[in-house]
Design an enzyme around this catalytic site. Structure first.
Site, PDB file in Angstrom:
ATOM      1  N   HIS A 175      15.294 -48.417 110.261  1.00 16.18           N
ATOM      2  CA  HIS A 175      15.020 -47.026 109.550  1.00 16.18           C
ATOM      3  C   HIS A 175      14.387 -46.985 108.576  1.00 16.18           C
ATOM      4  O   HIS A 175      14.145 -48.089 107.853  1.00 16.18           O
ATOM      5  CB  HIS A 175      16.463 -46.502 109.785  1.00 16.18           C
ATOM      6  N   CYS A 176      13.579 -46.021 108.235  1.00 18.64           N
ATOM      7  CA  CYS A 176      13.107 -45.907 106.808  1.00 18.64           C
ATOM      8  C   CYS A 176      13.650 -44.632 106.374  1.00 18.64           C
ATOM      9  O   CYS A 176      14.887 -44.153 106.566  1.00 18.64           O
ATOM     10  CB  CYS A 176      11.504 -45.476 107.116  1.00 18.64           C
ATOM     11  N   ALA A 177      13.185 -43.748 105.464  1.00 21.18           N
ATOM     12  CA  ALA A 177      13.712 -42.859 104.600  1.00 21.18           C
ATOM     13  C   ALA A 177      14.051 -41.565 105.536  1.00 21.18           C
ATOM     14  O   ALA A 177      15.183 -40.838 105.127  1.00 21.18           O
ATOM     15  CB  ALA A 177      12.879 -42.174 103.597  1.00 21.18           C
ATOM     16  N   THR A 178      13.366 -41.462 106.746  1.00 20.98           N
ATOM     17  CA  THR A 178      13.670 -40.201 107.549  1.00 20.98           C
ATOM     18  C   THR A 178      13.830 -40.292 108.926  1.00 20.98           C
ATOM     19  O   THR A 178      14.400 -39.718 109.820  1.00 20.98           O
ATOM     20  CB  THR A 178      12.304 -39.258 107.471  1.00 20.98           C
ATOM     21  N   ARG A 179      13.540 -41.682 109.596  1.00 24.04           N
ATOM     22  CA  ARG A 179      13.585 -42.116 111.042  1.00 24.04           C
ATOM     23  C   ARG A 179      14.170 -43.227 111.337  1.00 24.04           C
ATOM     24  O   ARG A 179      14.261 -44.038 110.756  1.00 24.04           O
ATOM     25  CB  ARG A 179      12.033 -42.070 111.532  1.00 24.04           C
TER      26      ARG A 179
END
Length: 670
Positions: free
Chosen positions: A27-31
């Site tokens: 995951h990243c900051a949003t997804r």
């Protein structure tokens, strides 16, 4: 009401086919970023309706499900726990996604990854080479003294220019070796060494072989033939100038041995044993087997091409036009001079060169159409000079840097080349020399200028028109917007503050976070960075451009300091530094996302000056960013400022144009 993270994870896990269908999760900051084993097992309707998900899309071999800051990490944790899935880094997930693509697309990706870093060098070299070739052709007196002007090629200015234009392309294999070793995970200096070895002056230069084979050098024995197994197998002692595939395969072999030797060779011997053995093995295998295979293929393909030229009704020419640009990818085009020279010797003209010119012109047309259609300033800056270089006869920058990685423009260029080649055939367009294509190729077809101009216009126009009609950036705003779920977005709030702010905004002066503090109206979010403000819908990322995360504005930054755009509290600083979340005193949830796909840089360009829980003022320094490092990784530096609780407000309007840090960027109305 808080989101049930456990239920959200359960729903998305079931929707994608269960744990057994997950190759990798990150995951990243949003997804949430998932690499799926079998897309047929994914229930897209369930993915669309998954609890907490604000949208989803496929990109780069990954299924990316949007949850937003402060939510995605919790859903991810539950997702891994319920599915007993090992957490993967973003780089590992990206690599796993690449492996899920078909072999052809993986090969295209490898070529793109290898060539992109060296494109600036070959663009500069190609542009100058094309210009100098044209000037030299026009300025060298013809045998009858009818040259346009006398050109002195012995003066120091011309000689230095010649060194510059030859530098990158003449040493292309060294650059390729360095870049390929980086891509394949080996020592780039060993890769460069192998590249230098394959173009050693001890070999017969491959660029001269065409002249030898065509009889320009009468003694065919001037190409040494060496026995590998006497009486059974021998090789010609020819270098690999102009070839791409042999060096890539050779460097892959080098890296294969190098990585394994590092594991088994004792540390005290590793420094000299591993490089020596890996380079030696790669050199022997490439020179004895890989290279000769491609030489054999080239000889047979050249014979086929000469046959196709004789096929009536322009059919053969169409086929040649279609395959010419793909042959540039293999380096086969370096041998085409043999066809030109053979025809010039036998017929006094060559019908091959105008077809080659049509292919170059068409790829230039496709490349310039990308420059026209793209919203990315970086792509535009690459595509314009690369397209012009094509029109001067040097296609590698456009093919490897722009058209081939995007595939559709490359295919459009092939179609344009086929149309141009057909016109060459039906008009019997012929050249009286070789070595110059594109715009200045007209000088070689001076007896048939109208036919050449028609061919030029057709090849360029078809490729340009087709590419303009079908090309779209990944984040083209004409694409359907991702579905938003307002009630879920409202659940994303972490902490609510009560007071409205009437505070001041610090104007960023001379790279400092301190400055003049003018009055700013409540409901204003200021720019965190200096640069050019652009609409969110123009951002080259489908999530941000669709405004699925929320409305706002983006900045193309010119300085690497990120200042607080609001008075409030820091709610999140991404572990990799590429994103910062804030809650303003106006209850606006603000996400600053620095660059696109910069999560893959693992924090290298970012130095944080804040942490979650800090109370900050507008203009306070939050992050130092090395913009050059992001650009060197071929990633956009575009910085998004997003109001993630957009539906709590009646109006959110982003500004555009030049901004300084502290200038008004977003106007929010309740």
């Amino acid at each position: 009401m808080a989101l049930d993270y456990s239920q959200a994870a359960k729903e998305i896990l079931e929707a994608v086919g269960g744990p057994g269908n997950i190759v990798s999760a990150a995951h990243c900051a949003t997804r949430l970023r998932l690499v799926i084993a079998d897309d047929e097992k994914v229930d897209q309707a369930k993915v669309d309706d998954a609890l907490g998900a604000k949208g989803n899309f496929q990109a780069s071999g990954q299924l990316q499900v949007i949850y937003g800051t402060g939510t995605v990490d919790k859903v991810y944790e539950e997702f891994c726990k319920q599915g007993n899935i090992s957490a993967a880094s973003k780089a590992e997930a990206k690599e796993a996604a690449a492996q899920q693509q078909n072999g052809f697309m993986r090969a295209i990706k490898v070529l793109s990854d290898v060539f992109v870093p060296i494109i600036p060098a070959i663009v500069a070299s190609g542009m100058l080479m094309g210009i100098m070739s044209a000037i030299q052709f026009m300025g060298t007196p013809a045998p009858d003294g009818a040259g346009l002007f006398v050109l002195d090629t012995t003066n120091v200015w011309w000689k230095i220019a010649g060194l510059i234009n030859a530098c990158a392309l003449a040493n292309l294999q060294i650059l390729l070796g360095f870049s390929a070793a980086t891509v394949f995970g080996g020592n780039p200096y060993l890769g460069a060494s192998l590249g230098a070895l394959l173009i050693s002056s001890d070999f017969i230069n491959a660029n001269q072989v065409a002249n030898i084979l065509a009889g320009k050098v009468p003694d065919i024995t001037s190409i040494p033939v060496l026995d590998v197994i006497p009486g059974v197998y021998s090789i010609q002692w020819i270098g690999y100038q102009g070839h791409v595939i042999p060096i890539l395969v050779g460097v892959w072999i080098l890296c294969f041995f190098e990585k394994r030797l590092h594991k088994v060779v004792p540390e005290m011997f590793d420094l000299f044993v591993t490089p020596l053995v890996s380079v030696s093995l790669a050199a022997y295998i490439t020179i004895l087997f890989i290279g000769p295979i491609f030489v054999w293929l080239e000889n047979n393909i050249l014979g086929l091409l000469q046959f196709l030229l004789s096929v009536p009704f322009g059919i053969g020419a169409i086929v040649i036009g279609l395959i010419y640009s793909p042959s540039v990818v293999t380096g086969l085009h370096q041998m085409y001079t043999a066809i030109d020279i053979g025809m010039l010797s036998n017929l006094g003209v060559t019908y091959w060169l105008p077809i080659a010119s049509a292919a170059n012109i068409a790829q230039g047309g496709a490349c310039l159409a990308v420059a026209l259609r793209t919203r990315s300033e970086k792509t535009k800056a690459l595509a314009v000079p690369s397209g012009i270089s094509c029109l001067l006869g040097i296609t590698e920058p456009a093919i490897f840097g722009v058209n081939l990685p995007r595939l559709k423009p490359f295919v459009c260029g092939m179609i344009g080349a086929a149309v141009g080649a057909f016109i060459c055939s039906v008009t019997q367009l012929a050249a009286t020399g070789t070595g110059v294509t594109g715009i200045f190729g007209l000088l070689l077809c001076i007896a048939q200028p109208v036919q050449y101009i028609i061919m030029f216009a057709a090849a360029f126009g078809v490729a340009f028109g087709l590419t303009s009609a079908i090309y779209k950036d990944d984040a083209d705003p004409t694409k359907p917007k991702l579905e938003q779920k307002p009630d879920v977005e409202k659940n994303m709030a972490t902490t609510q503050a009560a007071a409205k702010q009437t505070a001041a905004v610090a104007e960023h002066v001379a790279g400092s976070s301190q400055g003049v503090v003018p009055e700013t109206a409540a409901g204003v979010v200021v720019s965190p960075m200096a640069g050019t403000a652009v609409p969110m819908t123009s951002v080259n990322d489908p999530v941000f451009a669709s405004e699925a995360m929320g409305k706002g504005a983006a900045v193309e930054p010119t300085e690497g300091k990120v200042l607080s755009p609001v008075d409030g509290q820091v709610t999140m600083v991404a572990e990799t530094g590429h994103a910062i979340g804030l809650l303003s005193s106006d209850n606006a949830e603000v996400l600053i996302h620095i660059g696109i796909d910069t999560v893959n840089l693992k924090g290298a360009p970012f130095t944080a000056h804040c942490k979650a829980g800090d109370t900050v003022k507008r203009g306070q320094l939050l992050m130092d960013v090395d913009l050059g490092a992001i650009e060197a990784a071929n990633l956009p530096t575009t910085t998004m400022v997003i109001i993630t609780n957009t539906d709590d407000f009646t109006s959110i309007v982003g500004k555009t144009g030049e901004v300084k840090a502290g200038d008004e960027l977003i106007d929010i109305q309740k």
